[in-house]
Every structure is written in structure tokens, then in C-alpha cells.
Motif scaffolding. Structure first.
Motif, short mmCIF file in Angstrom:
data_model
loop_
_atom_site.label_atom_id
_atom_site.label_comp_id
_atom_site.label_asym_id
_atom_site.label_seq_id
_atom_site.Cartn_x
_atom_site.Cartn_y
_atom_site.Cartn_z
N TYR A 1 0.80 -1.21 0.00
CA TYR A 1 0.00 0.00 0.00
C TYR A 1 0.84 1.27 0.00
CZ TYR A 1 -4.26 -2.65 0.40
OH TYR A 1 -5.30 -3.49 0.15
N GLY A 2 2.15 1.13 -0.17
CA GLY A 2 3.00 2.27 -0.42
C GLY A 2 3.32 3.17 0.75
N THR A 3 3.29 2.66 1.96
CA THR A 3 3.72 3.47 3.09
C THR A 3 5.22 3.71 2.96
OG1 THR A 3 3.60 3.72 5.48
CG2 THR A 3 4.17 1.56 4.67
N ASN A 4 5.79 4.53 3.79
CA ASN A 4 7.22 4.79 3.61
C ASN A 4 8.04 3.53 3.89
OD1 ASN A 4 8.67 4.76 6.17
ND2 ASN A 4 7.69 6.69 6.69
N ASN A 5 9.14 3.43 3.19
CA ASN A 5 9.96 2.21 3.24
C ASN A 5 10.52 1.94 4.63
OD1 ASN A 5 9.46 1.58 0.60
ND2 ASN A 5 11.45 2.18 -0.17
N ARG A 6 10.83 2.96 5.38
CA ARG A 6 11.41 2.72 6.72
C ARG A 6 10.39 2.04 7.63
NH1 ARG A 6 16.30 1.60 8.57
NH2 ARG A 6 16.31 1.76 10.82
N ASN A 7 9.16 2.53 7.64
CA ASN A 7 8.14 1.90 8.47
C ASN A 7 7.90 0.46 8.04
OD1 ASN A 7 7.84 4.28 9.86
ND2 ASN A 7 5.93 4.86 8.88
N ALA A 8 7.87 0.24 6.74
CA ALA A 8 7.67 -1.11 6.22
C ALA A 8 8.83 -2.01 6.62
CB ALA A 8 7.52 -1.08 4.71
N ALA A 9 10.05 -1.48 6.55
CA ALA A 9 11.24 -2.27 6.90
C ALA A 9 11.24 -2.64 8.37
CB ALA A 9 12.51 -1.49 6.54
N VAL A 10 10.88 -1.70 9.23
CA VAL A 10 10.83 -2.00 10.67
C VAL A 10 9.74 -3.03 10.95
CG1 VAL A 10 10.32 -1.03 12.95
CG2 VAL A 10 11.83 0.20 11.38
N LEU B 1 9.98 -10.81 11.37
CA LEU B 1 11.03 -11.82 11.32
C LEU B 1 11.51 -12.19 12.72
CD1 LEU B 1 13.07 -10.49 8.27
CD2 LEU B 1 11.68 -12.58 8.36
N ILE B 2 11.64 -11.19 13.57
CA ILE B 2 12.04 -11.45 14.96
C ILE B 2 10.98 -12.30 15.65
CG2 ILE B 2 12.36 -10.36 17.23
CD1 ILE B 2 13.67 -7.98 15.67
N LYS B 3 9.73 -11.96 15.45
CA LYS B 3 8.64 -12.72 16.06
C LYS B 3 8.68 -14.18 15.60
CE LYS B 3 4.24 -12.30 14.77
NZ LYS B 3 2.89 -11.71 14.58
N ALA B 4 8.92 -14.39 14.31
CA ALA B 4 8.99 -15.75 13.78
C ALA B 4 10.19 -16.51 14.34
CB ALA B 4 9.05 -15.72 12.26
N ILE C 1 16.63 -4.40 5.09
CA ILE C 1 15.35 -4.56 4.41
C ILE C 1 15.01 -3.31 3.61
CG2 ILE C 1 12.85 -4.84 4.75
CD1 ILE C 1 13.66 -6.59 7.27
N GLU C 2 15.25 -2.15 4.21
CA GLU C 2 14.97 -0.88 3.52
C GLU C 2 15.83 -0.75 2.26
OE1 GLU C 2 14.41 3.83 4.59
OE2 GLU C 2 15.68 2.62 5.88
N ALA C 3 17.09 -1.14 2.35
CA ALA C 3 17.98 -1.09 1.18
C ALA C 3 17.43 -1.98 0.06
CB ALA C 3 19.39 -1.50 1.57
N ALA C 4 16.95 -3.15 0.43
CA ALA C 4 16.37 -4.06 -0.56
C ALA C 4 15.12 -3.46 -1.18
CB ALA C 4 16.07 -5.40 0.07
N LEU C 5 14.28 -2.81 -0.38
CA LEU C 5 13.07 -2.19 -0.90
C LEU C 5 13.41 -1.05 -1.86
CD1 LEU C 5 10.87 -1.96 2.33
CD2 LEU C 5 10.47 -3.43 0.34
N ASN C 6 14.46 -0.32 -1.55
CA ASN C 6 14.84 0.81 -2.41
C ASN C 6 15.45 0.36 -3.73
OD1 ASN C 6 13.93 2.76 -0.63
ND2 ASN C 6 15.85 2.86 0.47
#
Length: 63
Positions: free
Chosen positions: A13-22, A28-31, A56-61
């Protein structure tokens, strides 16, 4: 209120990449911790949260 519930939906849904990365890093930590509930393992991962999110953010960018 939004119906977005997972990190993948957040990214889609296109939220900012940092929020998505966190959010993705926290999933992943939960899993990784799973049912163990290990406080030590949780602390180790939370100490690395920023590093995980950076990767993760670098990969998204790149996409």
C-alpha cells in the motif's frame, strides 16, 4: 482505521519504506523467537533491529 495488517500489506500500500522495513524486521524477529519466548533472544534481536531494518529498507529501495 486501515485494514492493513501485515508488513507485506504495508509495503503493497505504499507506506514509507522505513516503516515497512521496521514492521518486516519485527515480523522476522517474532517468527525467530516463536514459542520459546526467550527474553535473551528477544533482546539480542531488538538490539539488531535497526540493522535488520536498514538491510530490508535497502532491498526495498532497489526494487
Amino acid at each position: 482505521m486501515s485494514n492493513i495488517q501485515t508488513p507485506i500489506e504495508v509495503i503493497a500500500y505504499g507506506t514509507n519504506n522505513r516503516n515497512a522495513a521496521v514492521a518486516a524486521a519485527l515480523e522476522l524477529i517474532k517468527a525467530e523467537i516463536g514459542q520459546s519466548g526467550s527474553k535473551v533472544l528477544l533482546e539480542v534481536h531488538l538490539d539488531s533491529l535497526s540493522e535488520y531494518a536498514d538491510k530490508i529498507e535497502a532491498a526495498l529501495n532497489k526494487s
